[in-house]
Motif scaffolding. Structure first.
Motif, PDB file in Angstrom:
ATOM      1  N   SER A 161      43.458  46.036  31.961  1.00  0.00           N
ATOM      2  CA  SER A 161      44.754  46.465  32.510  1.00  0.00           C
ATOM      3  C   SER A 161      45.648  45.287  32.869  1.00  0.00           C
ATOM      4  O   SER A 161      46.747  45.484  33.399  1.00  0.00           O
ATOM      5  CB  SER A 161      44.531  47.334  33.754  1.00  0.00           C
ATOM      6  OG  SER A 161      43.960  46.565  34.813  1.00  0.00           O
ATOM      7  N   ASP A 216      49.303  45.370  31.740  1.00  0.00           N
ATOM      8  CA  ASP A 216      50.125  46.333  32.482  1.00  0.00           C
ATOM      9  C   ASP A 216      50.396  45.846  33.902  1.00  0.00           C
ATOM     10  O   ASP A 216      51.460  46.142  34.468  1.00  0.00           O
ATOM     11  CB  ASP A 216      49.419  47.687  32.512  1.00  0.00           C
ATOM     12  CG  ASP A 216      49.194  48.239  31.114  1.00  0.00           C
ATOM     13  OD1 ASP A 216      50.185  48.514  30.426  1.00  0.00           O
ATOM     14  OD2 ASP A 216      48.021  48.373  30.709  1.00  0.00           O
ATOM     15  N   LEU A 237      44.429  51.570  25.846  1.00  0.00           N
ATOM     16  CA  LEU A 237      44.929  52.911  25.536  1.00  0.00           C
ATOM     17  C   LEU A 237      45.220  53.698  26.810  1.00  0.00           C
ATOM     18  O   LEU A 237      46.308  54.267  26.975  1.00  0.00           O
ATOM     19  CB  LEU A 237      43.910  53.656  24.676  1.00  0.00           C
ATOM     20  CG  LEU A 237      44.293  55.058  24.200  1.00  0.00           C
ATOM     21  CD1 LEU A 237      45.485  54.990  23.259  1.00  0.00           C
ATOM     22  CD2 LEU A 237      43.110  55.730  23.510  1.00  0.00           C
ATOM     23  N   VAL A 238      44.260  53.720  27.729  1.00  0.00           N
ATOM     24  CA  VAL A 238      44.408  54.514  28.957  1.00  0.00           C
ATOM     25  C   VAL A 238      45.464  53.924  29.883  1.00  0.00           C
ATOM     26  O   VAL A 238      46.417  54.617  30.302  1.00  0.00           O
ATOM     27  CB  VAL A 238      43.055  54.632  29.684  1.00  0.00           C
ATOM     28  CG1 VAL A 238      43.236  55.264  31.069  1.00  0.00           C
ATOM     29  CG2 VAL A 238      42.077  55.443  28.859  1.00  0.00           C
ATOM     30  N   GLY A 263      47.749  51.619  29.267  1.00  0.00           N
ATOM     31  CA  GLY A 263      49.066  51.563  28.645  1.00  0.00           C
ATOM     32  C   GLY A 263      49.775  52.903  28.693  1.00  0.00           C
ATOM     33  O   GLY A 263      50.973  52.977  28.984  1.00  0.00           O
ATOM     34  N   ALA A 264      49.032  53.982  28.423  1.00  0.00           N
ATOM     35  CA  ALA A 264      49.622  55.314  28.459  1.00  0.00           C
ATOM     36  C   ALA A 264      50.032  55.699  29.881  1.00  0.00           C
ATOM     37  O   ALA A 264      51.107  56.283  30.100  1.00  0.00           O
ATOM     38  CB  ALA A 264      48.637  56.336  27.891  1.00  0.00           C
ATOM     39  N   VAL A 265      49.177  55.372  30.857  1.00  0.00           N
ATOM     40  CA  VAL A 265      49.485  55.709  32.254  1.00  0.00           C
ATOM     41  C   VAL A 265      50.746  54.985  32.710  1.00  0.00           C
ATOM     42  O   VAL A 265      51.649  55.585  33.312  1.00  0.00           O
ATOM     43  CB  VAL A 265      48.288  55.355  33.166  1.00  0.00           C
ATOM     44  CG1 VAL A 265      48.696  55.445  34.640  1.00  0.00           C
ATOM     45  CG2 VAL A 265      47.119  56.283  32.891  1.00  0.00           C
ATOM     46  N   ALA A 288      53.178  53.626  30.874  1.00  0.00           N
ATOM     47  CA  ALA A 288      54.370  54.022  30.126  1.00  0.00           C
ATOM     48  C   ALA A 288      54.920  55.364  30.599  1.00  0.00           C
ATOM     49  O   ALA A 288      56.139  55.580  30.607  1.00  0.00           O
ATOM     50  CB  ALA A 288      54.043  54.082  28.633  1.00  0.00           C
ATOM     51  N   ASN A 289      54.042  56.252  31.024  1.00  0.00           N
ATOM     52  CA  ASN A 289      54.472  57.607  31.393  1.00  0.00           C
ATOM     53  C   ASN A 289      54.768  57.769  32.881  1.00  0.00           C
ATOM     54  O   ASN A 289      55.282  58.815  33.282  1.00  0.00           O
ATOM     55  CB  ASN A 289      53.412  58.625  30.979  1.00  0.00           C
ATOM     56  CG  ASN A 289      53.335  58.815  29.476  1.00  0.00           C
ATOM     57  OD1 ASN A 289      54.162  59.488  28.878  1.00  0.00           O
ATOM     58  ND2 ASN A 289      52.344  58.195  28.848  1.00  0.00           N
TER      59      ASN A 289
END
Length: 461
Positions: A242, A245, A389-390, A392-394, A396-397
Motif C-alpha cells: 500500500s 497509495d 489491486l485492493v 488501489g481500488a479502495v 481510487a473509490n
C-alpha cells in the motif's frame, strides 16, 4: 501512442512471465534442495544480467537489433521459466538458513531483509550522483550491470555450497523414488510417462507444501498451522504494497512537493533499516538465547513460541501505526506514524523462521527450498497482485469522501493476521536435523543415516 502500445505489450508479457513463475517456482524450489543453492543464485542473477545487456544493446542500436524494443520482452519470459524473482529470494533465504544456528534464524533473517531498505536509500543517491556527473542515464545501467557481474562471480567462484553433497544425493534419490513409484508397471509406456509427469507436476505445485496435512492417528483432523502462516504472510505483504497509495495520500492531503515526498520515503526507509539491523537483532539476541542445557525439542519449541509472539506483536504494531496515520493532522506526525509501522517489519524474518520450524516438524523432511519458494510466492501474490489491486481500488473509490479508508483497510488486514495467528497450534516440535534423521530411517529402513543429514556450514548441535 507508440509508448502506450509498447507498455501494453510489455505488460502482457510480464503477466505471462508471472503465470509461468507460478507454475515453475515450486520445481525450482525442489531443484535447489537436490542440486544446491549457489547454482540457483547464479542462474537467476544471469536473467538480471540478460535484461541489463539487452537494454544497453537496444539503447545504442534500436534499429539494428532484431525486433527493436520488442526484444526486451525476452527477459520476463526467461525469468518466468526460471521462477524469478521468488526462486532467487527463496535461494538467498535458504542459504542464510543453512549457515545459521536454529536459535539465530530470526536475527539473521532480519539482517537479510534489512538489505533491501538500505539499498533503497543508497541506490537512488548513487544513481543521482552518477547521472549528474555524466549527464546520461546509461551510466547508471553500466554500474548496475557491473555490480550484477560481481555478484554472480562471487556466488559462482567464492561462495561455498551450503548443502552437503550427501544431502543433495539423498534428495535426488527421494525425488526419483517418488516418480518411479507413481508409474504403473502394467500400464503402457505412454501412460507411464503421463503418470510420472502428473506426479512431477503435482509434486512441484508451489502451494502444495502449504496445504493442511492430516494429523497422525486421525482421519478427519488437519494441521492448518502452515496454511494460516502463509495466509498471514500474504496479508502482511498486501499491507506493505500500500506504500504507493500512502504516498498519494500524503500528496493529496498535505499538499507535499516532490522534495517533501522524498524526505518521507527516506525517513521510512531509514527507520526500517535501523530497526531491522540494530533494534530487532538485539531484542532477538537477548530474549531468544536458549540455555545450553535444553534438549533439541525444548529449544525448537522455545524458538517457535518466540517467533509466534513476535508475529503477534508485529501485527499489532502495524495495526496501531496505520490507525494513528488516519488521525495524523500534519505531514510530520503522519511521517512519524508511518515510521511506527516499519517496526512491524520483524514479521517477515519471524514468519520465515517459524515456517521452517513447523514444516520440518510436520513433514519429517528438511526441504527448505520447496517451502521457501512457496512462501516467496505468497509474498509476491500479496505484494504484486492483491495488495496493489485492493488498496488501489479502495483509494481510487474513496479518496473524494473518505481518504483514510486505505488505513482502516490496512488495520483490518493486520487484525485479521492477529486472528489467524491465534489459531496456530504449536505441536511437539523437533529441530530440523532431528526430523531429517527420522525421515532417513523411514526411507532406508535402517539406522545408519549419518550420510543423509542436511549438513549446513554450521552444525545444528
Amino acid at each position: 501512442m507508440i509508448i502506450c502500445a509498447l507498455t501494453a505489450k510489455y505488460l502482457v508479457f510480464t503477466i505471462i512471465g508471472g503465470i509461468l513463475t507460478f507454475f515453475t517456482v515450486g520445481w525450482w524450489g525442489g531443484y535447489m534442495d537436490r542440486y544446491g543453492r549457489t547454482r540457483i543464485l547464479v542462474l537467476n542473477i544471469f536473467t538480471v544480467i540478460l535484461n541489463d545487456l539487452l537494454t544497453i544493446l537496444v539503447f545504442f542500436y534500436p534499429n539494428k537489433v532484431p525486433g527493436g524494443y520488442w526484444i526486451l520482452v525476452i527477459t520476463p519470459i526467461v525469468q518466468g521459466i526460471l521462477g524469478t524473482p521468488p526462486t532467487l529470494g527463496a535461494a538467498e533465504t535458504a542459504y542464510m538458513r543453512d549457515v545459521s544456528e536454529p536459535h539465530e534464524l530470526s536475527r539473521n533473517f532480519s539482517f537479510l531483509v534489512s538489505i533491501f531498505p538500505i539499498g533503497g536509500v543508497i541506490g537512488p543517491t548513487i544513481g543521482s550522483f552518477l547521472t549528474e556527473r555524466t549527464g546520461t542515464l546509461i551510466t547508471v545501467l553500466y554500474t548496475t550491470t557491473a555490480m550484477h557481474f560481481v555478484y554472480a562471480s562471487i556466488t559462482w567462484f567464492l561462495m561455498p555450497e551450503s548443502v552437503s553433497e550427501a544431502s543433495m544425493i539423498h534428495a535426488r534419490n527421494r525425488y526419483a523414488t517418488k516418480l518411479v513409484s507413481a508409474a504403473d508397471a502394467d500400464a503402457s509406456p505412454f501412460r507411464q510417462r503421463l503418470l510420472v509427469f502428473a506426479e512431477a507436476f503435482w509434486d512441484s505445485f508451489p502451494l502444495r507444501v502449504l496445504t493442511p496435512k492430516r494429523l497422525p492417528n486421525s482421519r478427519w483432523k488437519r494441521d492448518y498451522d502452515l496454511t494460516l502462516l502463509a495466509l498471514s504472510a500474504g496479508l502482511v505483504n498486501m499491507i506493505m504494497a500500500s506504500g504507493g497509495d500512502v504516498f498519494q495520500y500524503g500528496l493529496y492531503t498535505f499538499k507535499w512537493s516532490s522534495v517533501e515526498l522524498g524526505y518521507f520515503i527516506s525517513a521510512s526507509g531509514l527507520s526500517a533499516a535501523i530497526f531491522l539491523t540494530a533494534i530487532l537483532p538485539v531484542v532477538v539476541s537477548v530474549l531468544k538465547r536458549a540455555p545450553s542445557n535444553l534438549q533439541h525439542a525444548d529449544s525448537a519449541r522455545r524458538d517457535a513460541v518466540f517467533d509466534l509472539n513476535l508475529l503477534r506483536v508485529s501485527s499489532l504494531t502495524i495495526a496501531a501505526g496505520y490507525a494513528l496515520m488516519a488521525f495524523a493532522p500534519t505531514g510530520f506526525i503522519f511521517t512519524l506514524c508511518y515510521m511506527i509501522t516499519t517496526f512491524g517489519q520483524g514479521f517477515i524474518p519471524a514468519v520465515q523462521s517459524m515456517a521452517l520450524n513447523l514444516y520440518a516438524s510436520a513433514s519429517g523432511q528438511d526441504n527448505a527450498g520447496r517451502l521457501l519458494s512457496a512462501m516467496d510466492l505468497c509474498y509476491g501474490l500479496g505484494a504484486r497482485l492483491f495488495g496493489p489491486l485492493v488498496f488501489g481500488a479502495v483509494f481510487a473509490n474513496t479518496v473524494s469522501f473518505f481518504p483514510t479508508a486505505i488505513f482502516w483497510t490496512a488495520v483490518g488486514c493486520a487484525s485479521t493476521i492477529f486472528l489467524l495467528l491465534a489459531f496456530i497450534r504449536l505441536p511437539n516440535l523437533s529441530c530440523p536435523r532431528d526430523a531429517e534423521e527420522r525421515n532417513s530411517h523411514v526411507l532406508r529402513g535402517d539406522g545408519d543415516d549419518a550420510n543423509h543429514e542436511i549438513e549446513p556450514l554450521l552444525g545444528h548441535e
